[in-house]
Design a protein around this motif. Structure first.
Motif, PDB file in Angstrom:
ATOM      1  N   SER A  44       0.845  -1.159   0.030  1.00 14.77           N
ATOM      2  CA  SER A  44       0.078   0.009   0.099  1.00 14.77           C
ATOM      3  C   SER A  44       0.985   1.168   0.031  1.00 14.77           C
ATOM      4  O   SER A  44       1.897   1.057   0.208  1.00 14.77           O
ATOM      5  N   VAL A  45       0.315   2.332  -0.003  1.00 14.05           N
ATOM      6  CA  VAL A  45       1.103   3.715  -0.377  1.00 14.05           C
ATOM      7  C   VAL A  45       0.819   4.478   0.828  1.00 14.05           C
ATOM      8  O   VAL A  45      -0.405   4.813   1.247  1.00 14.05           O
ATOM      9  N   ARG A 193      -3.435  -7.998   7.436  1.00 16.62           N
ATOM     10  CA  ARG A 193      -4.539  -9.115   7.317  1.00 16.62           C
ATOM     11  C   ARG A 193      -5.105  -9.401   5.963  1.00 16.62           C
ATOM     12  O   ARG A 193      -4.931 -10.614   5.300  1.00 16.62           O
ATOM     13  N   THR A 194      -5.250  -8.309   5.229  1.00 21.16           N
ATOM     14  CA  THR A 194      -5.753  -8.347   4.069  1.00 21.16           C
ATOM     15  C   THR A 194      -4.772  -8.752   2.892  1.00 21.16           C
ATOM     16  O   THR A 194      -4.928  -9.749   2.046  1.00 21.16           O
ATOM     17  N   VAL A 195      -3.417  -8.445   3.143  1.00 22.98           N
ATOM     18  CA  VAL A 195      -2.362  -8.881   2.375  1.00 22.98           C
ATOM     19  C   VAL A 195      -2.275 -10.505   2.320  1.00 22.98           C
ATOM     20  O   VAL A 195      -2.248 -11.259   1.603  1.00 22.98           O
ATOM     21  N   GLN A 196      -2.202 -11.028   3.810  1.00 21.00           N
ATOM     22  CA  GLN A 196      -2.225 -12.380   4.109  1.00 21.00           C
ATOM     23  C   GLN A 196      -3.202 -13.149   3.407  1.00 21.00           C
ATOM     24  O   GLN A 196      -2.800 -14.328   2.966  1.00 21.00           O
ATOM     25  N   ARG A 197      -4.317 -12.646   3.225  1.00 15.97           N
ATOM     26  CA  ARG A 197      -5.583 -13.390   2.864  1.00 15.97           C
ATOM     27  C   ARG A 197      -5.491 -13.087   1.360  1.00 15.97           C
ATOM     28  O   ARG A 197      -6.586 -13.354   0.606  1.00 15.97           O
ATOM     29  N   GLN A 198      -4.820 -12.333   0.773  1.00 21.90           N
ATOM     30  CA  GLN A 198      -4.708 -11.863  -0.749  1.00 21.90           C
ATOM     31  C   GLN A 198      -6.161 -11.251  -1.130  1.00 21.90           C
ATOM     32  O   GLN A 198      -6.711 -11.838  -2.022  1.00 21.90           O
ATOM     33  N   LEU A 199      -6.752 -10.442  -0.451  1.00 18.68           N
ATOM     34  CA  LEU A 199      -7.764  -9.810  -0.537  1.00 18.68           C
ATOM     35  C   LEU A 199      -7.743  -8.715  -1.205  1.00 18.68           C
ATOM     36  O   LEU A 199      -6.710  -7.858  -1.005  1.00 18.68           O
ATOM     37  N   PRO A 200      -8.857  -8.060  -1.971  1.00 21.39           N
ATOM     38  CA  PRO A 200      -8.656  -6.959  -2.723  1.00 21.39           C
ATOM     39  C   PRO A 200      -8.961  -5.667  -1.958  1.00 21.39           C
ATOM     40  O   PRO A 200     -10.013  -5.029  -2.204  1.00 21.39           O
ATOM     41  N   VAL A 201      -8.316  -5.431  -0.947  1.00 26.54           N
ATOM     42  CA  VAL A 201      -8.305  -4.274  -0.050  1.00 26.54           C
ATOM     43  C   VAL A 201      -7.153  -3.344   0.371  1.00 26.54           C
ATOM     44  O   VAL A 201      -6.003  -4.160   0.366  1.00 26.54           O
ATOM     45  N   THR A 202      -7.007  -2.083  -0.200  1.00 28.24           N
ATOM     46  CA  THR A 202      -5.593  -1.515   0.221  1.00 28.24           C
ATOM     47  C   THR A 202      -6.036  -0.157   0.588  1.00 28.24           C
ATOM     48  O   THR A 202      -7.354   0.113   0.978  1.00 28.24           O
ATOM     49  N   PHE A 203      -5.055   0.339   0.914  1.00 28.90           N
ATOM     50  CA  PHE A 203      -5.141   1.853   1.694  1.00 28.90           C
ATOM     51  C   PHE A 203      -3.662   2.555   1.117  1.00 28.90           C
ATOM     52  O   PHE A 203      -2.875   2.244   0.586  1.00 28.90           O
ATOM     53  N   ALA A 204      -4.380   3.903   1.009  1.00 28.91           N
ATOM     54  CA  ALA A 204      -3.344   5.035   0.624  1.00 28.91           C
ATOM     55  C   ALA A 204      -3.733   6.079   1.473  1.00 28.91           C
ATOM     56  O   ALA A 204      -4.877   6.533   1.712  1.00 28.91           O
ATOM     57  N   GLY A 205      -2.414   6.755   2.323  1.00 33.10           N
ATOM     58  CA  GLY A 205      -2.568   7.521   3.093  1.00 33.10           C
ATOM     59  C   GLY A 205      -1.798   8.904   2.813  1.00 33.10           C
ATOM     60  O   GLY A 205      -0.670   8.553   2.159  1.00 33.10           O
ATOM     61  N   ALA A 206      -1.894  10.140   3.123  1.00 27.61           N
ATOM     62  CA  ALA A 206      -1.176  11.341   2.951  1.00 27.61           C
ATOM     63  C   ALA A 206      -1.121  11.841   4.205  1.00 27.61           C
ATOM     64  O   ALA A 206      -2.234  12.185   5.136  1.00 27.61           O
TER      65      ALA A 206
END
Ligand SMILES: Nc1ncnc2c1ncn2[C@@H]1O[C@H](COP(=O)(O)OP(=O)(O)O)[C@@H](O)[C@H]1O
Ligand SMILES: [Mg+2]
Length: 396
Positions: A44-45, A193-206
């Protein structure tokens, strides 16, 4: 020239007519979403940078890319005054309804609704956050009261609901320097957790540089999960584009000398470029904006910046805090040792420690490394020197 046709956008978060110098960042984000959609993992970014460099604008660009890629963008601004638990519960609920309208919920979406309901009730017992979730809460899931465990359950449930509908969800959070350490850690854990489960959820923060919540363990952990991208002054070629491209559309050009003058003053900071572009346009007769126009515009640029961009930052500061920043400005724009700032005021750094900490908490200063602090607003030292005189007696 005609002010009604002025193409410059000197406002926080305002999408510029020409988005200069962000090709790499936008391309990377598109690839991130595409890789996740294809079942690959990708970091994620987190975008960091000073005020006015274009973080909010870049998040806005990410939102459009997400829509383009058929992802659900969930946009939010973190603030010191909004409790994070209820905020994220509310956003999760919104995410679910956008993944799929209720009438078409599959098994996974119904399960996610139950998990979100359970989480919502654990962060806000009165149920204010559960509108539309008329399902039985998934008791025992996402309701331990530990944000860390619960948010991971929520992200997983949303991810499973999204995967079922062949979509993805991206959380886009601005001003993440205001997240408390535990909140940031919970977010990091949920993304993990979502990375471990290979789920299509991500996050971008600023957020501002030197995110205060990212200390110690959280930091090393985050560095594996997130790609940190720091943005700042536009490189010369991009800065020139930011100046000339918006006007070009209107058939207006700049003389090379005018461009040099604007580059020198703005140092490639996007906000300053927009402010200067607007003032130069309003000042000039056109269709060529000349050096004389740019020089004439300067006082307008400065008073506009002082009245909006800089003034907005000092609105909620106390006289003590102002004096501290004024002393720091005396030393210039670079990072400064706490002891050196204290010396300007004939005090010890211990005496001024609480003031300095408050300025960091308010997002006016950040700590680029241990023992040092720097302004989060570019050219803030210049503003402080213009704006107030150094008064050594006034810090209690
Ligand atoms: N890449 C860019 N090119 C040209 N102008 C930009 C760019 N990014 C931001 N701006 C302008 O700079 C200003 C500050 O942008 P913003 O996203 O609010 O900064 P931040 O969130 O970092 O404080 C706005 O006026 C915006 O129009
Ligand atoms: Mg912003």
């Amino acid at each position: 020239m005609d002010r009604a046709r002025n193409p410059y956008t000197p406002n926080a978060g305002a999408p510029p007519r020409f988005l200069a110098g962000r090709a790499q960042e936008t391309e990377d984000f598109r690839v991130l979403l595409q890789r996740l959609a294809n079942g690959y993992t990708e970091q994620s970014v987190i975008i960091t940078g000073l005020r006015g460099v274009g973080k909010t604008v870049l998040l806005g660009q990410y939102e459009r890319i997400a829509e383009d890629e058929n992802w659900v963008p969930v946009v939010a601004e973190v603030s010191k005054n909004t409790p994070f638990g209820p905020q994220i519960a509310n956003l999760s609920r919104r995410a679910l309804f956008q993944v799929s309208p209720k009438a078409r919920w599959g098994e996974r979406a119904a399960q996610a609704a139950a998990v979100i309901k359970s989480f919502s009730l654990s962060v806000q017992a009165d149920g204010a956050m559960t509108a539309g979730l008329d399902v039985e809460p998934a008791w025992g899931t996402a309701d331990t009261g530990s944000l860390n465990d619960d948010l991971a359950d929520v992200f997983q449930a949303i991810g499973e609901a999204a995967a079922e509908k062949k979509r993805g969800v991206v959380f886009l959070f601005d001003e993440i320097q205001f997240l408390a350490k535990t909140e940031l850690e919970a977010l990091i854990g949920a993304v993990h957790r979502t990375v471990q489960r290979q789920l299509p959820v991500t996050f971008a923060g600023a957020g501002l540089p030197g995110l205060p919540g990212l200390a110690g363990n959280a930091k090393s952990y985050a560095e594996r999960l997130f790609k940190f991208s720091s943005i700042g002054q536009l490189p010369r070629a991009a800065a020139v584009q930011a100046i000339v491209e918006p006007a070009k559309v209107e058939g207006v050009t700049f003389s090379p000398e005018a461009i040099e003058f604007i580059l020198a003053y703005t140092e490639g900071y996007p906000y300053f470029i927009q402010e200067f572009g607007r003032a130069a346009w309003n000042t000039a007769d056109g269709p060529v904006i000349t050096l004389v126009d740019a020089e004439d515009a300067l006082s307008q640029v400065e008073s506009e910046l002082d009245g909006s961009f800089f003034q907005a930052r000092v609105q909620r500061t106390t006289p003590d805090e102002l004096t501290y920043m004024r002393a720091m400005a005396e030393l210039g724009s670079a990072e400064q040792k706490a002891a050196d700032v204290a010396a300007v005021l004939h005090k010890s750094s211990e005496q001024l420690g609480p003031i300095r900490s408050r300025l960091i908490a308010k997002g006016l200063l950040y700590t680029p490394r241990f023992g040092y602090a720097k302004f989060t607003v570019p050219q803030f030292d210049r503003f402080m020197r213009r704006h107030m005189t150094l008064d050594i007696e006034s810090t209690g």
